[in-house]
Scaffold this motif. Structure first.
Motif, PDB file in Angstrom:
ATOM      1  N   ARG A 184      -1.680  -3.655  -6.662  1.00  0.00           N
ATOM      2  CA  ARG A 184      -1.107  -2.446  -6.066  1.00  0.00           C
ATOM      3  C   ARG A 184       0.314  -2.202  -6.564  1.00  0.00           C
ATOM      4  NH1 ARG A 184      -3.253  -4.565  -0.961  1.00  0.00           N
ATOM      5  NH2 ARG A 184      -5.360  -3.718  -0.703  1.00  0.00           N
ATOM      6  N   VAL A 185       1.104  -3.271  -6.652  1.00  0.00           N
ATOM      7  CA  VAL A 185       2.476  -3.128  -7.146  1.00  0.00           C
ATOM      8  C   VAL A 185       2.456  -2.690  -8.607  1.00  0.00           C
ATOM      9  CG1 VAL A 185       4.655  -4.317  -7.582  1.00  0.00           C
ATOM     10  CG2 VAL A 185       3.369  -4.826  -5.499  1.00  0.00           C
ATOM     11  N   LYS A 186       1.558  -3.245  -9.380  1.00  0.00           N
ATOM     12  CA  LYS A 186       1.446  -2.882 -10.786  1.00  0.00           C
ATOM     13  C   LYS A 186       1.099  -1.405 -10.948  1.00  0.00           C
ATOM     14  CE  LYS A 186      -0.735  -4.297 -15.136  1.00  0.00           C
ATOM     15  NZ  LYS A 186      -1.684  -5.233 -15.784  1.00  0.00           N
ATOM     16  N   GLU A 187       0.203  -0.915 -10.089  1.00  0.00           N
ATOM     17  CA  GLU A 187      -0.182   0.492 -10.132  1.00  0.00           C
ATOM     18  C   GLU A 187       1.019   1.394  -9.863  1.00  0.00           C
ATOM     19  OE1 GLU A 187      -3.434   3.555  -8.077  1.00  0.00           O
ATOM     20  OE2 GLU A 187      -3.293   1.477  -7.405  1.00  0.00           O
ATOM     21  N   ALA A 188       1.823   1.023  -8.889  1.00  0.00           N
ATOM     22  CA  ALA A 188       3.021   1.805  -8.582  1.00  0.00           C
ATOM     23  C   ALA A 188       4.002   1.774  -9.744  1.00  0.00           C
ATOM     24  CB  ALA A 188       3.687   1.266  -7.315  1.00  0.00           C
ATOM     25  N   LYS A 189       4.215   0.587 -10.304  1.00  0.00           N
ATOM     26  CA  LYS A 189       5.150   0.443 -11.419  1.00  0.00           C
ATOM     27  C   LYS A 189       4.704   1.221 -12.651  1.00  0.00           C
ATOM     28  CE  LYS A 189       8.537  -2.587 -10.429  1.00  0.00           C
ATOM     29  NZ  LYS A 189       9.939  -2.468 -10.844  1.00  0.00           N
ATOM     30  N   ASN A 190       3.393   1.345 -12.833  1.00  0.00           N
ATOM     31  CA  ASN A 190       2.869   2.036 -14.013  1.00  0.00           C
ATOM     32  C   ASN A 190       2.848   3.545 -13.863  1.00  0.00           C
ATOM     33  OD1 ASN A 190       2.454  -0.347 -15.404  1.00  0.00           O
ATOM     34  ND2 ASN A 190       0.305  -0.529 -14.849  1.00  0.00           N
ATOM     35  N   ASP A 191       3.136   4.045 -12.668  1.00  0.00           N
ATOM     36  CA  ASP A 191       3.187   5.488 -12.450  1.00  0.00           C
ATOM     37  C   ASP A 191       4.435   6.049 -13.129  1.00  0.00           C
ATOM     38  OD1 ASP A 191       3.457   8.084 -11.514  1.00  0.00           O
ATOM     39  OD2 ASP A 191       2.781   7.598  -9.496  1.00  0.00           O
ATOM     40  N   PRO A 192       4.282   6.938 -14.094  1.00  0.00           N
ATOM     41  CA  PRO A 192       5.441   7.460 -14.828  1.00  0.00           C
ATOM     42  C   PRO A 192       6.413   8.240 -13.941  1.00  0.00           C
ATOM     43  CG  PRO A 192       3.448   8.694 -15.372  1.00  0.00           C
ATOM     44  CD  PRO A 192       3.009   7.502 -14.600  1.00  0.00           C
ATOM     45  N   GLU A 252       0.795  -1.224   0.000  1.00  0.00           N
ATOM     46  CA  GLU A 252       0.000   0.000   0.000  1.00  0.00           C
ATOM     47  C   GLU A 252       0.832   1.281   0.000  1.00  0.00           C
ATOM     48  OE1 GLU A 252      -3.728  -0.443   2.661  1.00  0.00           O
ATOM     49  OE2 GLU A 252      -2.168  -1.613   3.660  1.00  0.00           O
ATOM     50  N   ALA A 253       2.036   1.228   0.536  1.00  0.00           N
ATOM     51  CA  ALA A 253       2.789   2.453   0.824  1.00  0.00           C
ATOM     52  C   ALA A 253       4.068   2.597   0.009  1.00  0.00           C
ATOM     53  CB  ALA A 253       3.123   2.490   2.316  1.00  0.00           C
ATOM     54  N   ILE A 254       4.160   1.896  -1.089  1.00  0.00           N
ATOM     55  CA  ILE A 254       5.396   1.857  -1.878  1.00  0.00           C
ATOM     56  C   ILE A 254       5.886   3.248  -2.254  1.00  0.00           C
ATOM     57  CG2 ILE A 254       6.453   1.038  -4.011  1.00  0.00           C
ATOM     58  CD1 ILE A 254       4.362  -1.264  -3.971  1.00  0.00           C
ATOM     59  N   GLN A 255       5.018   4.041  -2.857  1.00  0.00           N
ATOM     60  CA  GLN A 255       5.433   5.360  -3.344  1.00  0.00           C
ATOM     61  C   GLN A 255       5.751   6.310  -2.202  1.00  0.00           C
ATOM     62  OE1 GLN A 255       1.972   4.718  -5.640  1.00  0.00           O
ATOM     63  NE2 GLN A 255       2.810   5.764  -7.439  1.00  0.00           N
ATOM     64  N   GLY A 256       4.971   6.235  -1.112  1.00  0.00           N
ATOM     65  CA  GLY A 256       5.230   7.093   0.035  1.00  0.00           C
ATOM     66  C   GLY A 256       6.566   6.791   0.691  1.00  0.00           C
ATOM     67  N   LEU A 257       6.934   5.517   0.757  1.00  0.00           N
ATOM     68  CA  LEU A 257       8.206   5.139   1.371  1.00  0.00           C
ATOM     69  C   LEU A 257       9.384   5.566   0.503  1.00  0.00           C
ATOM     70  CD1 LEU A 257       7.204   1.622   2.759  1.00  0.00           C
ATOM     71  CD2 LEU A 257       7.644   3.708   4.078  1.00  0.00           C
ATOM     72  N   HIS A 258       9.220   5.486  -0.803  1.00  0.00           N
ATOM     73  CA  HIS A 258      10.277   6.005  -1.685  1.00  0.00           C
ATOM     74  C   HIS A 258      10.394   7.517  -1.547  1.00  0.00           C
ATOM     75  CE1 HIS A 258      11.771   2.531  -3.869  1.00  0.00           C
ATOM     76  NE2 HIS A 258      10.535   2.056  -3.935  1.00  0.00           N
ATOM     77  N   LYS A 259       9.268   8.189  -1.362  1.00  0.00           N
ATOM     78  CA  LYS A 259       9.258   9.639  -1.178  1.00  0.00           C
ATOM     79  C   LYS A 259      10.079  10.049   0.042  1.00  0.00           C
ATOM     80  CE  LYS A 259       5.977  13.376  -0.062  1.00  0.00           C
ATOM     81  NZ  LYS A 259       4.553  13.690   0.203  1.00  0.00           N
ATOM     82  N   VAL A 260      10.022   9.252   1.100  1.00  0.00           N
ATOM     83  CA  VAL A 260      10.757   9.527   2.333  1.00  0.00           C
ATOM     84  C   VAL A 260      12.262   9.446   2.118  1.00  0.00           C
ATOM     85  CG1 VAL A 260      11.249   8.578   4.628  1.00  0.00           C
ATOM     86  CG2 VAL A 260       8.895   8.848   3.876  1.00  0.00           C
TER      87      VAL A 260
END
Length: 391
Positions: free
Chosen positions: A159-167, A102-110
């Motif tokens: 959920r992982v696919k959604e994160a991976k597809n985010d440009p 659930e938090a993949i992008q937020g954790l990378h943001k940190v």
């Protein structure tokens, strides 16, 4: 009477304005990642909540982006390349925090350069009964007995696919695979995980070392492990995408068990591309907290030295040719550096994030970079295994 009402209204108005101001300032300080605010206000307040509720809240905060963004780029000296993957820095979030992806992008943001999801099981399962997470404040540690609570392959996959597809997303994602508690064929569970996530995973971790699933650690025995890894390698060879395959080990292995594992993972038929050292421990040596006797796996400061020693030992036993992700009790840049010099190419945290919040990420990276440069290295990768006797 009217005067008294007017006074009450003024007091209510003052309280409203003051509360709003405090909330606004708190929000700004949280968003900016103020170290002092997190350590002195935000994290102590979070400890008023049930540990699992606080954990879920932290995941949701990262999911919704309510976390401070990293300020600036990582220094060039922290960049490293492993398995053909380019890591901006060697610090990742360990499996167990973001179990459901659930938090993949937020954790990378940190500021994490990689995030490990899971453990993920083929079918959804609730895990062990609550309560199942316990803070040991006196020991700066956590005991958990989650028991692979997972929403299953399908939910996590999407959920992982959604994160991976985010440009706008370019982070590295590891998928940590587990088995269902009632599964009669553990190997098939892991095979299903490889097949399902092979098009998304940057690397896989085979978790056979959690103490919270009955019989799981038996898969670390020599014959069982050889059979499992041989079948997983055969499966991977049949896939179009073949991500690196890593094995996560327990910190409670005997000398003989460690050598057996080293022998197995260096064979061509049952090889792995890396080791994750280590999982939580069942040891309770030296603990002070009254909750020390709770069943489950212990993480945090009590693992700092023991996990570093096991990293060094397995680095020697594998002759330094099997890359290691070091995890266990990393709270400072010095803790991370000790694991790197012991043989870890990358490191992960979990419990220190629970205790100190997002600012600990920048703190560890800054301290680590200072130590790397102080020792005269131009890259953190040059320090890997420097305290080892491997020739």
């Amino acid at each position: 009477m009217a005067q008294r009402l007017g006074s009450k209204d003024k007091v209510k108005s003052l309280i409203t304005v003051t509360s709003s101001g405090i909330a606004l300032c708190s929000g700004i300080l949280l968003y900016q990642g103020s170290d002092k605010f997190f350590d002195q206000v935000a994290m102590p307040l979070s400890r008023l909540l049930d540990p699992e509720v606080a954990h879920n809240f932290a995941v949701k905060a990262a999911k919704w982006g309510f976390v401070p963004a990293q300020k600036g780029k990582d220094p060039v000296s922290l960049r490293t390349t492993l398995w053909g993957l380019k890591f901006d820095n060697p610090l990742g979030m360990a499996a167990g925090f973001d179990k459901q992806g659930e938090a993949i992008q937020g954790l990378h943001k940190v500021g994490f350069s990689f995030v490990e999801i899971g453990s993920v099981t083929p079918k959804p399962q609730a895990g062990n009964p609550k309560p199942r997470v316990f803070r040991l404040l006196e020991d700066t540690a956590v005991i958990n007995r989650y028991g692979f609570n997972s929403e299953g392959h399908e939910a996590v996959y999407h959920r992982v696919k959604e994160a991976k597809n985010d440009p706008n997303f370019s982070g590295i994602i590891g998928i940590n695979l587990g088995k269902n508690k009632l599964s009669e064929d553990a190997t098939q569970d892991y095979i299903e995980g490889l097949r399902r996530f092979s098009d998304l995973a940057d690397y896989f971790v085979i978790n056979v070392s959690s103490p919270n699933t009955p019989g799981l650690r038996n898969l670390q025995s020599k014959k069982n492990l050889e059979d499992l890894l041989t079948k997983l390698n055969d499966t991977r060879q049949s896939l179009e995408n073949q991500p690196p395959l890593l094995l996560k080990l327990a910190p409670d292995l005997s000398e003989n068990e460690r050598q057996n594992i080293a022998d197995v993972v260096r064979q061509s038929k049952s090889r792995v591309d890396g080791l994750v050292i280590s999982n939580t421990t069942v040891s309770r040596s030296g603990l002070k907290s009254e909750k020390k006797d709770e069943d489950g796996g212990l993480s945090g400061k009590p693992l700092t030295d023991s996990s570093t020693q096991i990293i060094a030992d397995m680095y020697r036993r594998t002759k330094g040719i099997v890359p290691i992700i070091g995890v266990g009790g990393i709270f400072t840049g010095s803790d991370a550096y000790d694991k790197i010099k012991a043989g870890a190419s990358l490191v992960q945290i979990y419990t220190s994030f629970i205790f100190h919040g997002p600012p600990v990420v920048a703190k560890i990276k800054k301290e680590l970079n200072d130590l790397v440069l102080k020792d005269g290295y131009s890259s953190v990768s040059q320090a890997v295994g420097k305290n080892s006797s491997v020739k």
